[in-house]
Design an enzyme around this catalytic site. Structure first.
Site, PDB file in Angstrom:
ATOM      1  N   CYS A 280      -5.757  25.665   6.166  1.00 46.28           N
ATOM      2  CA  CYS A 280      -6.920  24.820   6.032  1.00 46.28           C
ATOM      3  C   CYS A 280      -7.915  24.947   6.953  1.00 46.28           C
ATOM      4  O   CYS A 280      -8.153  24.086   7.958  1.00 46.28           O
ATOM      5  CB  CYS A 280      -6.358  23.226   5.931  1.00 46.28           C
ATOM      6  SG  CYS A 280      -5.143  23.022   4.854  1.00 46.28           S
ATOM      7  N   ALA A 281      -8.495  26.330   6.861  1.00 44.46           N
ATOM      8  CA  ALA A 281      -9.427  26.625   7.932  1.00 44.46           C
ATOM      9  C   ALA A 281     -10.908  26.238   8.187  1.00 44.46           C
ATOM     10  O   ALA A 281     -11.233  26.270   9.363  1.00 44.46           O
ATOM     11  CB  ALA A 281      -9.571  28.428   7.709  1.00 44.46           C
ATOM     12  N   ALA A 282     -11.239  25.851   7.387  1.00 45.14           N
ATOM     13  CA  ALA A 282     -13.003  25.316   7.356  1.00 45.14           C
ATOM     14  C   ALA A 282     -12.901  24.145   8.490  1.00 45.14           C
ATOM     15  O   ALA A 282     -12.083  23.295   8.674  1.00 45.14           O
ATOM     16  CB  ALA A 282     -13.404  24.842   5.956  1.00 45.14           C
ATOM     17  N   GLY A 284     -13.636  26.665  10.387  1.00 48.05           N
ATOM     18  CA  GLY A 284     -13.652  27.941  11.036  1.00 48.05           C
ATOM     19  C   GLY A 284     -13.402  28.029  12.600  1.00 48.05           C
ATOM     20  O   GLY A 284     -13.253  29.029  13.076  1.00 48.05           O
ATOM     21  N   LYS A 286     -11.018  26.733  14.662  1.00 48.08           N
ATOM     22  CA  LYS A 286      -9.993  27.183  15.071  1.00 48.08           C
ATOM     23  C   LYS A 286      -9.229  28.573  14.721  1.00 48.08           C
ATOM     24  O   LYS A 286      -8.997  29.418  15.434  1.00 48.08           O
ATOM     25  CB  LYS A 286      -8.648  26.166  14.594  1.00 48.08           C
ATOM     26  CG  LYS A 286      -8.733  24.718  15.006  1.00 48.08           C
ATOM     27  CD  LYS A 286      -7.730  23.943  14.465  1.00 48.08           C
ATOM     28  CE  LYS A 286      -8.226  22.372  14.716  1.00 48.08           C
ATOM     29  NZ  LYS A 286      -9.251  21.864  13.821  1.00 48.08           N
ATOM     30  N   ASP A 304      -9.406  28.454   2.477  1.00 46.76           N
ATOM     31  CA  ASP A 304     -10.059  27.162   1.962  1.00 46.76           C
ATOM     32  C   ASP A 304     -10.409  26.937   0.500  1.00 46.76           C
ATOM     33  O   ASP A 304     -10.517  27.949  -0.135  1.00 46.76           O
ATOM     34  CB  ASP A 304     -11.355  26.726   2.812  1.00 46.76           C
ATOM     35  CG  ASP A 304     -11.534  24.995   2.580  1.00 46.76           C
ATOM     36  OD1 ASP A 304     -11.246  24.487   3.496  1.00 46.76           O
ATOM     37  OD2 ASP A 304     -12.268  24.700   1.818  1.00 46.76           O
ATOM     38  N   CYS A 481      -6.201  15.168  13.038  1.00 48.12           N
ATOM     39  CA  CYS A 481      -7.149  14.481  13.738  1.00 48.12           C
ATOM     40  C   CYS A 481      -7.079  13.156  13.478  1.00 48.12           C
ATOM     41  O   CYS A 481      -8.041  12.244  13.222  1.00 48.12           O
ATOM     42  CB  CYS A 481      -8.651  15.103  13.642  1.00 48.12           C
ATOM     43  SG  CYS A 481      -9.115  15.095  12.034  1.00 48.12           S
TER      44      CYS A 481
END
Length: 528
Positions: A280-282, A284, A286, A304, A481
């Site tokens: 779940c990269a967005a 970007g 990380k 994503d 988070c």
């Protein structure tokens, strides 16, 4: 009036959610967590792009930038500690303290300490109401982190506001609506007045009490604020929390990122030449952190399900000159390729794109047992801050596969229908969540026990995908988070109970306290 024109807000939780968190953390501890969430971190955290520059060089450049911006009445250098290599490791330029992160192995991180909360004299006079601009809650959260006010965030302002005038900035907080939802209660462009009674008292006079976040100069007249669609609206001069803005500063050399996010990528411990999956990269952050730690050698698949977000990842990777990142449009819940309900052992390749074969690489063997990290990011972002390879491919192959994929599809982001089992050495599952650990946070009213449980349901399904995709002896880092134990410790418990071959791994570096233990019984009989 001093009680009105100040920043003194508290989070209003759904009663059932508040009871749930109080049981998990203890009433006193949760009260402190809730108060801390309304304040930004006192640090701006900067990740240095060591593939382009050095931490020492960026340190000196940041001091120069802050020196150039400092007010005339601020001292330039209050204190400096110098190392043997004659490089300042801790300096104070004006009102901001700049230091290198002292957490082990995070020597590529620089911290700029701000200040606050501050009491601001808005210059209110009984017979002369303040000129005022009211901004959206999300805009206010950005301002509290150091941003200026931009046009899309402005919802209302005083009548006859002219360009250049000094204005107080207040927040339009969501309120319960008649239909059972939440809203700000007025339309964009509404005229604000300063008196509390009569027609001038509306809209939203009493609700703005204690929600003033600073003062600045209007860059547009009232007509201009609601005529244009973008641009700077308020140049902030005085802030409740004073954190420096790094917009357009050292572009490509630094990346502004929360410390817990930096740690989440670091504990994955990516190695040069490995194949990594950021599920779940967005947006970007990380992903690029992982690529930098690998020295841009290997492959990072950044997925994503949103086409726009995939393009944003591609843009960020380009800005940081990272070529090992392949952004792809892919739903994390469909990461395993399946046809007719069964696993299909062939990845969908994009035509004319040559993907380097990593199968023959000699990769350092990981521990025998698969592992994952349960020191969750919510602990880092909330609890701990309550107080204060050699070349793997030929040069042609190293050209950004991202760019090739984008070009081959006429400017559209590439996509796949999933991957084979055991495809990746390491996986970062930074799962979509309730985000109840993000700071500052000014509103929590919409979250319910049902919505929190829904997040956890999808997170477990994503974990099921990750477990199939990681290679034997590989690593999964799971992070969120949020402060919700149902999305954190409970998901880790689910994974360990469901997949007996998984084991917990120590976190390096370790920041924050231990995870929570215990359980919770819901009214419908659901046990967590």
């Amino acid at each position: 009036e001093s009680e009105r024109y100040c920043y003194n807000t508290t989070l209003c939780w759904n009663p059932d959610v508040e009871k749930y968190f109080a049981k998990a953390y203890g009433a006193d501890h949760f009260s402190r967590i809730s108060a801390a969430l309304t304040r930004p971190s006192c640090y701006s955290c900067i990740r240095v792009n060591e593939l382009k520059t050095t931490t020492d060089a960026v340190f000196k450049k940041l001091l120069a930038v802050l020196e150039e911006r400092r007010p005339q009445d601020d001292s330039v250098m209050v204190e400096t500690n110098v190392k043997s290599d004659d490089t300042a490791s801790n300096s104070t330029s004006g009102k901001y303290s700049v230091s290198k992160c002292d957490i082990p192995s995070l020597d590529y991180v620089i911290l700029v300490k701000g200040s606050g909360p501050h009491s601001i004299d808005y210059g209110h006079e009984a017979d002369k109401p303040l000129k005022e601009v009211c901004v959206s809650r999300k805009c206010a959260e950005a301002v509290l982190r150091g941003a200026h006010v931009y046009v899309p965030g402005v919802l209302a302002c005083s009548a006859h506001l002219e360009k250049g005038e000094t204005v107080a900035v207040s927040v339009a907080m969501e309120q319960p609506s008649a239909n059972g939802g939440w809203g700000v209660g007025f339309t964009r462009g509404t005229v604000l007045q300063g008196s509390e009674t009569g027609k001038d008292g509306y809209p939203y006079h009493s609700e703005r009490r204690g929600l003033y976040i600073g003062q600045g100069n209007s860059m547009l007249s009232r007509a201009g604020l609601f005529r244009v669609s973008q641009g700077l609206a308020i140049d902030m001069k005085k802030r409740v929390f004073d954190l420096p803005s790094f917009y357009d500063v050292l572009e490509g050399e630094i990346f502004l990122q929360n410390l817990p996010s930096i740690i989440a990528a670091h504990v994955l411990d990516p190695r040069e030449g490995e194949k990594i999956f950021d599920m779940c990269a967005a947006p970007g952050g990380k992903t690029t952190g992982i690529a930098a730690l690998m020295k841009d050698k290997g492959e990072v698949i950044a997925a994503d399900r949103s086409h726009k977000k995939v393009r944003d990842i591609q843009k960020l990777a380009s800005e940081l000159n990272l070529k090992c990142i392949t952004p792809l449009k892919l739903d994390a819940l469909k990461s395993i390729r399946r046809i007719n309900g069964t696993c299909h052992h062939q990845v969908l390749h994009i035509e004319n794109i040559q993907t380097p074969d990593l199968s023959s690489l000699q990769i350092q063997q990981m521990p025998v047992t698969s592992s994952m990290d349960c020191k969750l990011k919510h602990i880092l972002s909330c609890v701990s801050f309550l107080y204060p390879i050699h070349d793997l491919f030929e040069p042609r192959s190293c050209i950004s596969r991202t760019t090739e994929i984008i070009n081959s599809l006429g400017g559209r982001a590439g996509s796949v229908e999933g991957f084979l089992s055991n495809s990746f050495h390491r996986i970062l599952l930074d799962a979509p969540c309730s985000a109840l650990g993000l700071r500052p946070r000014l509103f929590t009213g919409e979250d319910t026990l049902e919505s929190l449980r829904t997040h956890a349901k999808y997170q477990k399904r994503m974990f099921d995908q990750a477990v199939q995709l990681v290679r034997p002896g590989g690593v999964i880092v799971y992070s969120t988070c949020t402060i919700n134990p149902g999305e954190n410790e409970a998901v880790v418990r689910y994974a360990l109970d469901t997949y007996k071959f998984l084991s917990l791994a120590p976190q390096h570096p370790k920041v924050g306290g231990p995870g929570l233990v215990g359980g919770f019984s819901f009214a419908d009989g659901y046990e967590e």
